[in-house]
Design a protein around this motif. Structure first.
Motif, PDB file in Angstrom:
ATOM      1  N   ASN A 151      -5.292 -15.111 -10.768  1.00 23.94           N
ATOM      2  CA  ASN A 151      -6.292 -15.663 -11.687  1.00 23.94           C
ATOM      3  C   ASN A 151      -6.360 -14.905 -13.012  1.00 23.94           C
ATOM      4  OD1 ASN A 151      -7.027 -17.587  -9.784  1.00 23.94           O
ATOM      5  ND2 ASN A 151      -8.506 -16.222  -8.841  1.00 23.94           N
ATOM      6  N   GLY A 152      -5.220 -14.763 -13.667  1.00 23.12           N
ATOM      7  CA  GLY A 152      -5.193 -14.120 -14.970  1.00 23.12           C
ATOM      8  C   GLY A 152      -5.068 -12.613 -14.945  1.00 23.12           C
ATOM      9  N   GLU A 153      -5.241 -11.991 -13.821  1.00 20.85           N
ATOM     10  CA  GLU A 153      -5.113 -10.534 -13.723  1.00 20.85           C
ATOM     11  C   GLU A 153      -3.836 -10.226 -12.947  1.00 20.85           C
ATOM     12  OE1 GLU A 153      -7.277  -6.861 -11.422  1.00 20.85           O
ATOM     13  OE2 GLU A 153      -8.443  -8.631 -11.877  1.00 20.85           O
ATOM     14  N   ASP A 154      -2.973  -9.428 -13.543  1.00 18.61           N
ATOM     15  CA  ASP A 154      -1.694  -9.130 -12.906  1.00 18.61           C
ATOM     16  C   ASP A 154      -1.672  -7.719 -12.323  1.00 18.61           C
ATOM     17  OD1 ASP A 154      -0.911 -11.549 -13.871  1.00 18.61           O
ATOM     18  OD2 ASP A 154       0.580 -10.774 -15.255  1.00 18.61           O
ATOM     19  N   LEU A 155      -1.002  -7.592 -11.204  1.00 24.25           N
ATOM     20  CA  LEU A 155      -0.634  -6.296 -10.653  1.00 24.25           C
ATOM     21  C   LEU A 155       0.887  -6.267 -10.602  1.00 24.25           C
ATOM     22  CD1 LEU A 155      -3.076  -5.941  -7.631  1.00 24.25           C
ATOM     23  CD2 LEU A 155      -3.112  -4.597  -9.719  1.00 24.25           C
ATOM     24  N   PHE A 156       1.456  -5.104 -10.568  1.00 23.25           N
ATOM     25  CA  PHE A 156       2.902  -5.001 -10.470  1.00 23.25           C
ATOM     26  C   PHE A 156       3.307  -4.559  -9.076  1.00 23.25           C
ATOM     27  CE2 PHE A 156       2.159  -4.820 -14.974  1.00 23.25           C
ATOM     28  CZ  PHE A 156       3.146  -5.670 -15.452  1.00 23.25           C
ATOM     29  N   VAL A 157       4.423  -5.087  -8.624  1.00 22.64           N
ATOM     30  CA  VAL A 157       5.037  -4.636  -7.379  1.00 22.64           C
ATOM     31  C   VAL A 157       6.023  -3.549  -7.795  1.00 22.64           C
ATOM     32  CG1 VAL A 157       6.428  -5.289  -5.389  1.00 22.64           C
ATOM     33  CG2 VAL A 157       4.790  -6.915  -6.328  1.00 22.64           C
ATOM     34  N   ASN A 158       5.636  -2.286  -7.590  1.00 21.14           N
ATOM     35  CA  ASN A 158       6.472  -1.170  -8.023  1.00 21.14           C
ATOM     36  C   ASN A 158       7.689  -0.979  -7.138  1.00 21.14           C
ATOM     37  OD1 ASN A 158       4.752  -0.614 -10.154  1.00 21.14           O
ATOM     38  ND2 ASN A 158       3.510   0.784  -8.938  1.00 21.14           N
ATOM     39  N   GLY A 159       7.630  -1.447  -5.923  1.00 26.62           N
ATOM     40  CA  GLY A 159       8.749  -1.349  -5.001  1.00 26.62           C
ATOM     41  C   GLY A 159       8.463  -2.167  -3.761  1.00 26.62           C
ATOM     42  N   TRP A 160       9.525  -2.540  -3.053  1.00 27.65           N
ATOM     43  CA  TRP A 160       9.357  -3.321  -1.841  1.00 27.65           C
ATOM     44  C   TRP A 160      10.607  -3.199  -0.990  1.00 27.65           C
ATOM     45  CZ3 TRP A 160      12.244  -7.905  -0.982  1.00 27.65           C
ATOM     46  CH2 TRP A 160      13.010  -8.313  -2.062  1.00 27.65           C
ATOM     47  N   PHE A 161      10.427  -3.372   0.306  1.00 27.99           N
ATOM     48  CA  PHE A 161      11.563  -3.326   1.223  1.00 27.99           C
ATOM     49  C   PHE A 161      11.198  -4.028   2.523  1.00 27.99           C
ATOM     50  CE2 PHE A 161       9.056   0.411   2.082  1.00 27.99           C
ATOM     51  CZ  PHE A 161       9.086   0.540   3.462  1.00 27.99           C
ATOM     52  N   ILE A 162      12.232  -4.315   3.306  1.00 25.25           N
ATOM     53  CA  ILE A 162      12.057  -4.908   4.630  1.00 25.25           C
ATOM     54  C   ILE A 162      12.467  -3.857   5.645  1.00 25.25           C
ATOM     55  CG2 ILE A 162      12.824  -6.714   6.209  1.00 25.25           C
ATOM     56  CD1 ILE A 162      13.316  -8.466   3.781  1.00 25.25           C
ATOM     57  N   SER A 163      11.624  -3.640   6.651  1.00 25.51           N
ATOM     58  CA  SER A 163      11.953  -2.678   7.701  1.00 25.51           C
ATOM     59  C   SER A 163      12.259  -3.419   9.001  1.00 25.51           C
ATOM     60  CB  SER A 163      10.804  -1.688   7.892  1.00 25.51           C
ATOM     61  OG  SER A 163       9.667  -2.348   8.409  1.00 25.51           O
ATOM     62  N   ASN A 164      12.420  -2.670  10.075  1.00 23.60           N
ATOM     63  CA  ASN A 164      12.776  -3.234  11.383  1.00 23.60           C
ATOM     64  C   ASN A 164      11.880  -4.399  11.768  1.00 23.60           C
ATOM     65  OD1 ASN A 164      14.530  -1.157  11.379  1.00 23.60           O
ATOM     66  ND2 ASN A 164      13.532   0.016  12.971  1.00 23.60           N
ATOM     67  N   ASN A 165      12.459  -5.331  12.497  1.00 19.75           N
ATOM     68  CA  ASN A 165      11.747  -6.520  12.979  1.00 19.75           C
ATOM     69  C   ASN A 165      11.121  -7.325  11.853  1.00 19.75           C
ATOM     70  OD1 ASN A 165      12.396  -5.947  15.661  1.00 19.75           O
ATOM     71  ND2 ASN A 165      10.610  -4.617  15.877  1.00 19.75           N
ATOM     72  N   ASN A 166      11.791  -7.340  10.672  1.00 19.03           N
ATOM     73  CA  ASN A 166      11.383  -8.159   9.534  1.00 19.03           C
ATOM     74  C   ASN A 166       9.937  -7.923   9.093  1.00 19.03           C
ATOM     75  OD1 ASN A 166      13.912  -9.353   9.254  1.00 19.03           O
ATOM     76  ND2 ASN A 166      13.471 -10.748  10.930  1.00 19.03           N
ATOM     77  N   LYS A 167       9.632  -6.697   8.826  1.00 20.20           N
ATOM     78  CA  LYS A 167       8.334  -6.347   8.261  1.00 20.20           C
ATOM     79  C   LYS A 167       8.521  -6.139   6.759  1.00 20.20           C
ATOM     80  CE  LYS A 167       6.505  -4.364  12.462  1.00 20.20           C
ATOM     81  NZ  LYS A 167       7.632  -4.451  13.380  1.00 20.20           N
ATOM     82  N   LEU A 168       7.697  -6.812   5.954  1.00 25.79           N
ATOM     83  CA  LEU A 168       7.771  -6.743   4.501  1.00 25.79           C
ATOM     84  C   LEU A 168       6.724  -5.759   4.000  1.00 25.79           C
ATOM     85  CD1 LEU A 168       8.738  -7.808   1.727  1.00 25.79           C
ATOM     86  CD2 LEU A 168       7.068  -9.664   1.982  1.00 25.79           C
ATOM     87  N   HIS A 169       7.161  -4.796   3.177  1.00 26.08           N
ATOM     88  CA  HIS A 169       6.288  -3.756   2.638  1.00 26.08           C
ATOM     89  C   HIS A 169       6.342  -3.829   1.115  1.00 26.08           C
ATOM     90  CE1 HIS A 169       6.356  -1.944   6.678  1.00 26.08           C
ATOM     91  NE2 HIS A 169       7.652  -2.226   6.646  1.00 26.08           N
ATOM     92  N   LEU A 170       5.173  -3.941   0.466  1.00 23.45           N
ATOM     93  CA  LEU A 170       5.073  -3.993  -0.990  1.00 23.45           C
ATOM     94  C   LEU A 170       4.246  -2.812  -1.476  1.00 23.45           C
ATOM     95  CD1 LEU A 170       4.087  -7.759  -1.369  1.00 23.45           C
ATOM     96  CD2 LEU A 170       6.374  -6.807  -1.505  1.00 23.45           C
ATOM     97  N   VAL A 171       4.768  -2.061  -2.443  1.00 17.61           N
ATOM     98  CA  VAL A 171       4.016  -0.989  -3.096  1.00 17.61           C
ATOM     99  C   VAL A 171       3.480  -1.584  -4.388  1.00 17.61           C
ATOM    100  CG1 VAL A 171       4.116   1.336  -4.049  1.00 17.61           C
ATOM    101  CG2 VAL A 171       5.671   0.688  -2.201  1.00 17.61           C
TER     102      VAL A 171
END
Length: 169
Positions: free
Chosen positions: A69-89
């Motif tokens: 809604n008009g306010e942005d955050l940045f995804v500084n990093g991301w990765f997928i770990s075991n058993n397809n877990k998604l992690h976003l910093v």
């Protein structure tokens, strides 16, 4: 002793099967998830965000974005770990952690569940390629480019001219 080891092995295998059944059991890597994902459904809330997100943009070599809604955050990093877990910093110092419950590369669709079970989100992929659109010059003597998009007036091998592929002889 053998009977005890057998019972322990069976118990361990059932634990592994149960852990995998919580999420998508196929194989996903970071390349598959690059692009802009629209949030098409959300149930619950993400503790790390004050507003529901509209889009998640994930890139392999630069910061992504979360639009809310008009306010942005940045995804500084991301990765997928075991058993397809998604992690976003994310840029507010928090992590967003999800289990990928459903995923279809062909349909550009994904269902995610937060680790804390407070949120389930549906994502749909908005763009299937990070390649920018090209303008084609229809002149006879237009420049030639390598497959990597580098201009090369004397190519050997495969090259692109006027938006078409050719093989140099």
């Amino acid at each position: 002793m053998k009977k005890v080891l057998f019972i322990m092995a069976v118990a361990l295998m059932s634990t592994v099967v149960r852990a995998q059944s919580d999420g998508f059991t196929g194989s996903i890597d970071e390349y598959d998830l690059q692009g802009t994902w629209r949030v098409t459904g959300i149930e619950g809330y993400l503790l790390q965000l004050d507003k529901d997100p509209e889009f998640f943009s994930l890139s392999g070599n630069q910061a992504g974005r979360i639009l809310k809604n008009g306010e942005d955050l940045f995804v500084n990093g991301w990765f997928i770990s075991n058993n397809n877990k998604l992690h976003l910093v994310i840029s507010n110092g928090a992590w967003l952690n999800f289990v990928i419950q459903e995923y279809s590369k062909d349909e550009g669709y994904m269902k995610l569940k937060s680790f804390d079970d407070h949120c389930v989100m549906l994502w749909s992929l908005q763009n299937y390629s990070s390649v920018p659109s090209l303008s084609v010059d229809n002149k006879k003597d237009s420049p030639r480019y390598s497959i990597n998009g580098i201009r090369n007036d004397n190519p050997d091998g495969v090259y692109i001219q006027n938006g078409k592929k050719f093989i140099a002889k």
